[in-house]
Design a protein around this motif. Structure first.
Motif, PDB file in Angstrom:
ATOM      1  N   CYS A   1       0.822  -1.207   0.000  1.00 13.69           N
ATOM      2  CA  CYS A   1       0.000   0.000   0.000  1.00 13.69           C
ATOM      3  C   CYS A   1       0.861   1.264   0.000  1.00 13.69           C
ATOM      4  N   PHE A   2       1.959   1.222   0.718  1.00  9.87           N
ATOM      5  CA  PHE A   2       2.819   2.398   0.862  1.00  9.87           C
ATOM      6  C   PHE A   2       4.148   2.155   0.150  1.00  9.87           C
ATOM      7  N   GLU A   3       4.081   2.070  -1.177  1.00  8.64           N
ATOM      8  CA  GLU A   3       5.274   1.778  -1.982  1.00  8.64           C
ATOM      9  C   GLU A   3       6.347   2.851  -1.838  1.00  8.64           C
ATOM     10  N   GLU A   4       5.940   4.076  -1.551  1.00  3.49           N
ATOM     11  CA  GLU A   4       6.893   5.190  -1.449  1.00  3.49           C
ATOM     12  C   GLU A   4       7.495   5.307  -0.042  1.00  3.49           C
ATOM     13  N   ALA A   5       7.100   4.437   0.846  1.00  3.46           N
ATOM     14  CA  ALA A   5       7.592   4.510   2.225  1.00  3.46           C
ATOM     15  C   ALA A   5       9.106   4.331   2.267  1.00  3.46           C
ATOM     16  N   GLN A   6       9.690   4.932   3.265  1.00  2.63           N
ATOM     17  CA  GLN A   6      11.126   4.800   3.470  1.00  2.63           C
ATOM     18  C   GLN A   6      11.365   3.783   4.582  1.00  2.63           C
ATOM     19  N   HIS A   7      12.312   2.901   4.339  1.00  2.00           N
ATOM     20  CA  HIS A   7      12.668   1.875   5.319  1.00  2.00           C
ATOM     21  C   HIS A   7      13.951   2.289   6.022  1.00  2.00           C
ATOM     22  N   MET A   8      14.024   1.952   7.278  1.00  2.00           N
ATOM     23  CA  MET A   8      15.256   2.226   8.015  1.00  2.00           C
ATOM     24  C   MET A   8      15.505   1.126   9.037  1.00  2.00           C
ATOM     25  N   ASN A   9      16.756   0.936   9.360  1.00  3.32           N
ATOM     26  CA  ASN A   9      17.150  -0.046  10.360  1.00  3.32           C
ATOM     27  C   ASN A   9      16.857   0.529  11.741  1.00  3.32           C
ATOM     28  N   ALA A  10      15.878  -0.045  12.429  1.00  2.00           N
ATOM     29  CA  ALA A  10      15.523   0.442  13.755  1.00  2.00           C
ATOM     30  C   ALA A  10      16.162  -0.394  14.860  1.00  2.00           C
ATOM     31  N   ASP A  11      17.037  -1.303  14.477  1.00  6.87           N
ATOM     32  CA  ASP A  11      17.725  -2.127  15.472  1.00  6.87           C
ATOM     33  C   ASP A  11      19.005  -1.410  15.917  1.00  6.87           C
ATOM     34  N   GLN A  12      18.801  -0.203  16.443  1.00  6.91           N
ATOM     35  CA  GLN A  12      19.872   0.652  16.937  1.00  6.91           C
ATOM     36  C   GLN A  12      19.371   1.315  18.210  1.00  6.91           C
ATOM     37  N   ASP A  13      20.228   2.038  18.871  1.00  3.45           N
ATOM     38  CA  ASP A  13      19.764   2.714  20.086  1.00  3.45           C
ATOM     39  C   ASP A  13      18.694   3.736  19.706  1.00  3.45           C
ATOM     40  N   PRO A  14      17.746   3.999  20.611  1.00  3.88           N
ATOM     41  CA  PRO A  14      16.609   4.875  20.303  1.00  3.88           C
ATOM     42  C   PRO A  14      17.005   6.261  19.790  1.00  3.88           C
ATOM     43  N   HIS A  15      18.058   6.836  20.332  1.00  6.38           N
ATOM     44  CA  HIS A  15      18.470   8.173  19.897  1.00  6.38           C
ATOM     45  C   HIS A  15      18.907   8.156  18.430  1.00  6.38           C
ATOM     46  N   THR A  16      19.635   7.136  18.023  1.00  6.26           N
ATOM     47  CA  THR A  16      20.082   7.019  16.638  1.00  6.26           C
ATOM     48  C   THR A  16      18.884   6.850  15.706  1.00  6.26           C
ATOM     49  N   VAL A  17      17.908   6.038  16.127  1.00  4.97           N
ATOM     50  CA  VAL A  17      16.699   5.838  15.319  1.00  4.97           C
ATOM     51  C   VAL A  17      15.964   7.166  15.166  1.00  4.97           C
ATOM     52  N   PHE A  18      15.819   7.905  16.265  1.00  5.31           N
ATOM     53  CA  PHE A  18      15.146   9.199  16.209  1.00  5.31           C
ATOM     54  C   PHE A  18      15.863  10.141  15.247  1.00  5.31           C
ATOM     55  N   GLU A  19      17.181  10.210  15.337  1.00  6.27           N
ATOM     56  CA  GLU A  19      17.940  11.101  14.463  1.00  6.27           C
ATOM     57  C   GLU A  19      17.787  10.711  12.999  1.00  6.27           C
ATOM     58  N   CYS A  20      17.743   9.427  12.722  1.00  8.02           N
ATOM     59  CA  CYS A  20      17.582   8.963  11.349  1.00  8.02           C
ATOM     60  C   CYS A  20      16.206   9.352  10.808  1.00  8.02           C
ATOM     61  N   VAL A  21      15.158   9.135  11.587  1.00  7.41           N
ATOM     62  CA  VAL A  21      13.812   9.520  11.164  1.00  7.41           C
ATOM     63  C   VAL A  21      13.744  11.028  10.973  1.00  7.41           C
ATOM     64  N   GLU A  22      14.315  11.767  11.900  1.00 10.70           N
ATOM     65  CA  GLU A  22      14.314  13.223  11.800  1.00 10.70           C
ATOM     66  C   GLU A  22      15.004  13.678  10.514  1.00 10.70           C
ATOM     67  N   SER A  23      16.141  13.087  10.186  1.00  7.42           N
ATOM     68  CA  SER A  23      16.850  13.489   8.966  1.00  7.42           C
ATOM     69  C   SER A  23      16.041  13.132   7.726  1.00  7.42           C
ATOM     70  N   MET A  24      15.312  12.035   7.753  1.00  8.81           N
ATOM     71  CA  MET A  24      14.465  11.665   6.613  1.00  8.81           C
ATOM     72  C   MET A  24      13.288  12.634   6.465  1.00  8.81           C
ATOM     73  N   MET A  25      12.849  13.203   7.567  1.00 11.62           N
ATOM     74  CA  MET A  25      11.715  14.126   7.518  1.00 11.62           C
ATOM     75  C   MET A  25      12.120  15.503   6.998  1.00 11.62           C
ATOM     76  N   VAL A  26      13.305  15.960   7.328  1.00 10.56           N
ATOM     77  CA  VAL A  26      13.697  17.312   6.936  1.00 10.56           C
ATOM     78  C   VAL A  26      14.320  17.370   5.548  1.00 10.56           C
ATOM     79  N   ASN A  27      14.823  16.245   5.051  1.00  9.47           N
ATOM     80  CA  ASN A  27      15.414  16.223   3.713  1.00  9.47           C
ATOM     81  C   ASN A  27      14.314  16.064   2.665  1.00  9.47           C
TER      82      ASN A  27
END
Length: 124
Positions: free
Chosen positions: A90-116
């Motif tokens: 359903c969401f072919e345009e979705a972005q995938h990310m490795n969330a098997d990292q510490d929570p702060h790193t995951v947050f920073e990655c999502v944040e960077s995907m949102m602002v770019n």
């Protein structure tokens, strides 16, 4: 009812938003959720690995939520895996990310995907 029955409504609601799939192994999900605790007096939330209580007094007051028990988590993961393929379709345009990292790193990655800017697709 399968997720696909709701997909058109969800798609309309999210068509101007970005969608992310946080890819993480089930064992990591279970580890993260089973280690959550709540202080029975203050209501403060702790994680025994990432944010442990600072005193033994607080540690002794901590309680687990029944929904954070391994059996309950496995049930929710089973439900999710039943819908995952439909969600990805359903969401072919979705972005995938490795969330098997510490929570702060995951947050920073999502944040960077949102602002770019979103990646551009060119038709061949």
């Amino acid at each position: 009812m399968r997720f696909s029955a709701y997909a058109p409504v969800v798609y309309i609601m999210l068509m101007f938003c970005r969608t992310f799939f946080l890819d993480i192994p089930s064992d990591s999900v279970i580890e993260r959720l089973t280690l959550r605790r709540t202080d029975a007096i203050t209501g403060d939330r702790y994680h025994m690995l990432y944010n442990p209580p600072r005193t033994l007094e607080v540690k002794d007051r901590l309680r687990s939520d029944p929904k954070d028990m391994e059996e309950a988590i496995r049930g929710r993961l089973s439900q999710y895996s039943g819908y995952l393929e439909e969600l990805v379709d359903c969401f072919e345009e979705a972005q995938h990310m490795n969330a098997d990292q510490d929570p702060h790193t995951v947050f920073e990655c999502v944040e960077s995907m949102m602002v770019n800017p979103l990646p551009k697709h060119y038709d061949n």
